[in-house]
Design a protein around this motif. Structure first.
Motif, PDB file in Angstrom:
ATOM      1  N   PHE A  60       0.846  -1.188   0.000  1.00  0.00           N
ATOM      2  CA  PHE A  60       0.000   0.000   0.000  1.00  0.00           C
ATOM      3  C   PHE A  60       0.891   1.251   0.000  1.00  0.00           C
ATOM      4  N   PRO A  61       1.408   1.661  -1.145  1.00  0.00           N
ATOM      5  CA  PRO A  61       2.192   2.902  -1.210  1.00  0.00           C
ATOM      6  C   PRO A  61       1.369   4.063  -0.643  1.00  0.00           C
ATOM      7  N   LEU A  62       2.052   5.018  -0.045  1.00  0.00           N
ATOM      8  CA  LEU A  62       1.363   6.131   0.606  1.00  0.00           C
ATOM      9  C   LEU A  62       0.363   6.805  -0.323  1.00  0.00           C
ATOM     10  N   LYS A  63       0.786   7.108  -1.539  1.00  0.00           N
ATOM     11  CA  LYS A  63      -0.105   7.811  -2.472  1.00  0.00           C
ATOM     12  C   LYS A  63      -1.361   6.991  -2.760  1.00  0.00           C
ATOM     13  N   LYS A  64      -1.191   5.699  -2.892  1.00  0.00           N
ATOM     14  CA  LYS A  64      -2.334   4.826  -3.169  1.00  0.00           C
ATOM     15  C   LYS A  64      -3.323   4.836  -2.012  1.00  0.00           C
ATOM     16  N   TYR A  65      -2.788   4.863  -0.784  1.00  0.00           N
ATOM     17  CA  TYR A  65      -3.663   4.787   0.381  1.00  0.00           C
ATOM     18  C   TYR A  65      -4.429   6.086   0.618  1.00  0.00           C
ATOM     19  N   VAL A  66      -3.775   7.243   0.426  1.00  0.00           N
ATOM     20  CA  VAL A  66      -4.397   8.517   0.814  1.00  0.00           C
ATOM     21  C   VAL A  66      -5.180   9.193  -0.314  1.00  0.00           C
ATOM     22  N   LYS A  67      -5.087   8.694  -1.529  1.00  0.00           N
ATOM     23  CA  LYS A  67      -5.694   9.418  -2.646  1.00  0.00           C
ATOM     24  C   LYS A  67      -7.214   9.522  -2.534  1.00  0.00           C
ATOM     25  N   ARG A  68      -7.839   8.679  -1.713  1.00  0.00           N
ATOM     26  CA  ARG A  68      -9.293   8.747  -1.539  1.00  0.00           C
ATOM     27  C   ARG A  68      -9.729   9.866  -0.596  1.00  0.00           C
ATOM     28  N   PHE A  69      -8.770  10.488   0.106  1.00  0.00           N
ATOM     29  CA  PHE A  69      -9.112  11.562   1.039  1.00  0.00           C
ATOM     30  C   PHE A  69      -9.203  12.899   0.313  1.00  0.00           C
ATOM     31  N   ARG A  70     -10.158  13.725   0.729  1.00  0.00           N
ATOM     32  CA  ARG A  70     -10.254  15.085   0.191  1.00  0.00           C
ATOM     33  C   ARG A  70      -9.447  16.069   1.018  1.00  0.00           C
ATOM     34  N   ARG A  71      -9.316  15.761   2.312  1.00  0.00           N
ATOM     35  CA  ARG A  71      -8.609  16.677   3.211  1.00  0.00           C
ATOM     36  C   ARG A  71      -7.876  15.866   4.271  1.00  0.00           C
ATOM     37  N   ILE A  72      -6.663  16.278   4.608  1.00  0.00           N
ATOM     38  CA  ILE A  72      -5.915  15.613   5.673  1.00  0.00           C
ATOM     39  C   ILE A  72      -5.253  16.657   6.564  1.00  0.00           C
ATOM     40  N   GLY A  73      -5.120  16.336   7.849  1.00  0.00           N
ATOM     41  CA  GLY A  73      -4.399  17.183   8.788  1.00  0.00           C
ATOM     42  C   GLY A  73      -3.016  16.606   9.026  1.00  0.00           C
ATOM     43  N   VAL A  74      -1.998  17.452   8.992  1.00  0.00           N
ATOM     44  CA  VAL A  74      -0.624  16.982   9.190  1.00  0.00           C
ATOM     45  C   VAL A  74       0.112  17.902  10.157  1.00  0.00           C
ATOM     46  N   ASN A  75       1.155  17.353  10.750  1.00  0.00           N
ATOM     47  CA  ASN A  75       2.036  18.139  11.609  1.00  0.00           C
ATOM     48  C   ASN A  75       3.129  18.740  10.728  1.00  0.00           C
ATOM     49  N   THR A  76       2.892  19.948  10.252  1.00  0.00           N
ATOM     50  CA  THR A  76       3.825  20.561   9.301  1.00  0.00           C
ATOM     51  C   THR A  76       5.150  20.967   9.945  1.00  0.00           C
ATOM     52  N   ARG A  77       5.209  20.971  11.277  1.00  0.00           N
ATOM     53  CA  ARG A  77       6.466  21.328  11.928  1.00  0.00           C
ATOM     54  C   ARG A  77       7.540  20.264  11.720  1.00  0.00           C
ATOM     55  N   LEU A  78       7.096  19.046  11.451  1.00  0.00           N
ATOM     56  CA  LEU A  78       8.059  17.963  11.277  1.00  0.00           C
ATOM     57  C   LEU A  78       7.978  17.284   9.913  1.00  0.00           C
ATOM     58  N   MET A  79       6.874  17.468   9.211  1.00  0.00           N
ATOM     59  CA  MET A  79       6.770  16.866   7.882  1.00  0.00           C
ATOM     60  C   MET A  79       7.365  17.808   6.845  1.00  0.00           C
ATOM     61  N   SER A  80       8.267  17.290   6.045  1.00  0.00           N
ATOM     62  CA  SER A  80       8.961  18.125   5.068  1.00  0.00           C
ATOM     63  C   SER A  80       8.004  18.612   3.978  1.00  0.00           C
ATOM     64  N   TYR A  81       8.412  19.698   3.303  1.00  0.00           N
ATOM     65  CA  TYR A  81       7.576  20.236   2.227  1.00  0.00           C
ATOM     66  C   TYR A  81       7.417  19.224   1.096  1.00  0.00           C
ATOM     67  N   SER A  82       8.473  18.466   0.835  1.00  0.00           N
ATOM     68  CA  SER A  82       8.385  17.497  -0.264  1.00  0.00           C
ATOM     69  C   SER A  82       7.310  16.453   0.018  1.00  0.00           C
ATOM     70  N   LYS A  83       7.142  16.055   1.290  1.00  0.00           N
ATOM     71  CA  LYS A  83       6.102  15.091   1.627  1.00  0.00           C
ATOM     72  C   LYS A  83       4.721  15.733   1.555  1.00  0.00           C
ATOM     73  N   VAL A  84       4.616  16.967   2.040  1.00  0.00           N
ATOM     74  CA  VAL A  84       3.336  17.681   1.942  1.00  0.00           C
ATOM     75  C   VAL A  84       2.946  17.852   0.479  1.00  0.00           C
ATOM     76  N   LYS A  85       3.930  18.141  -0.359  1.00  0.00           N
ATOM     77  CA  LYS A  85       3.655  18.349  -1.781  1.00  0.00           C
ATOM     78  C   LYS A  85       3.087  17.087  -2.438  1.00  0.00           C
ATOM     79  N   GLU A  86       3.481  15.925  -1.947  1.00  0.00           N
ATOM     80  CA  GLU A  86       2.924  14.683  -2.497  1.00  0.00           C
ATOM     81  C   GLU A  86       1.402  14.672  -2.334  1.00  0.00           C
TER      82      GLU A  86
END
Length: 333
Positions: A60-86
């Motif tokens: 279950f690659p990350l993109k495959k798992y989350v693509k069904r979501f319209r909105r997600i909450g993340v901890n941007t203080r620790l998640m890199s911009y490149s991951k958020v951009k995905e």
């Protein structure tokens, strides 16, 4: 997202309480009716021990798992911009929930308090041991190593890199212990904390090797400032007012020598949440835990800091640390 040792997400630890592994490189996905750990094969078995549904990236690659979501909450203080951009590239609305997550951890449960108590107990035992063995023939590096060994043999990890500072080195609040060729002459400052079951302690004591009048007076001033500040702490008190109590006492005698805030929250991280600092206008609440650590610093001469860990109660505080700090108790040979 928990990046592992280089970027541990305390919220990951808070929700899961991992004991077998920190699950580096894993995601905790909390949905309306379930929570899923998305991880690698390397961490699969450790993740399964937590009792949640576990999926591995290979299936279950990350993109495959989350693509069904319209909105997600993340901890941007620790998640890199490149991951958020995905997520953004998938057309998902990304919401920063880092502040909400941090506030969620501010008030500690009884279970968390007990873990902090144990971390404090281990830390104090290590400090007592090096004091009992004496400092006269030791280098900073000797004491540093003995503290680490004492805590780790009790089943703890380090909450942070310990500070052991002799004499003029104690004038640097975040001194990096390095000396292996100088023995102490006037004082020894130790700032150390164990991490037990994912929760930290943070304690500082300054030990005096002789009754130097100038140093004794400075020590008594710092101690008075700390005790008066602790007296004012209770649920409903304003954080900035607590800082002012200690700061006014020190500034009256040693202007400009108290160069940091009075204290900070701690828990999974040794520094987290809000602090006891000038201008902080939030109210203390029951079961918040803080360090209270006034200090004075005179470059080229010496520094003194006294730090205790306290739990806020309705009508006062519980001082969780028990290590002696009165003048007669910190004068050692």
């Amino acid at each position: 997202y928990n990046g592992g040792l280089s970027s541990i997400d305390p919220n990951f630890i808070y929700f899961l309480g991992p004991t077998k592994s920190l699950l580096g490189g894993s995601y905790l996905i909390i949905e309306k009716n379930k929570a899923v750990i998305l991880t690698s094969k390397l961490e699969k078995e450790a993740a399964k021990s937590l009792g949640l549904e576990v999926k591995v990236f290979e299936d279950f690659p990350l993109k495959k798992y989350v693509k069904r979501f319209r909105r997600i909450g993340v901890n941007t203080r620790l998640m890199s911009y490149s991951k958020v951009k995905e997520f953004l590239d998938l057309g998902i609305l990304v919401v920063d929930v880092s502040s909400e997550l941090e506030k969620l951890r501010e008030k500690k449960s009884e279970e968390e308090i007990e873990a902090i108590r144990k971390a404090i107990e281990i830390t104090e035992k290590a400090i007592k041991k090096v004091v009992d063995e004496g400092f006269s023939d030791k280098f900073e590096s000797d004491v540093y190593g003995e503290l680490i060994y004492s805590m780790t043999r009790e089943g703890a990890r380090l909450a942070f890199d310990p500070i052991v500072a002799f004499d003029e080195n104690a004038a640097y609040p975040h001194y990096k212990t390095a000396s292996n060729n100088k023995k102490p002459e006037k004082l020894v400052l130790i700032d150390v904390g164990a991490n037990y079951n994912n929760y930290c302690a943070d304690i500082t004591r300054t030990f005096l090797l002789k009754r130097d009048k100038e140093i004794v007076e400075a020590y008594e001033t710092v101690l008075e400032a700390q005790l008066k500040a602790i007296e004012k702490m209770k649920a409903g008190a304003i954080a900035g007012d607590i800082d002012k109590v200690a700061r006014d006492i020190i500034e009256a005698k040693y202007p400009g020598s108290f160069i940091h805030s009075l204290g900070h929250m701690f828990g999974i991280l040794v520094h987290e949440g809000r602090g006891l600092r000038r201008g902080a206008n939030y109210k203390l609440e029951e079961n918040m835990v803080f360090t209270v650590e006034p200090g004075v610093y005179f470059v080229g001469k010496y520094g003194i800091r006294i730090e205790d860990d306290v739990r806020v109660l309705k009508d006062g505080v519980e001082v969780l640390t028990t290590l002696p700090k009165n003048l007669e108790e910190v004068i050692v040979s």
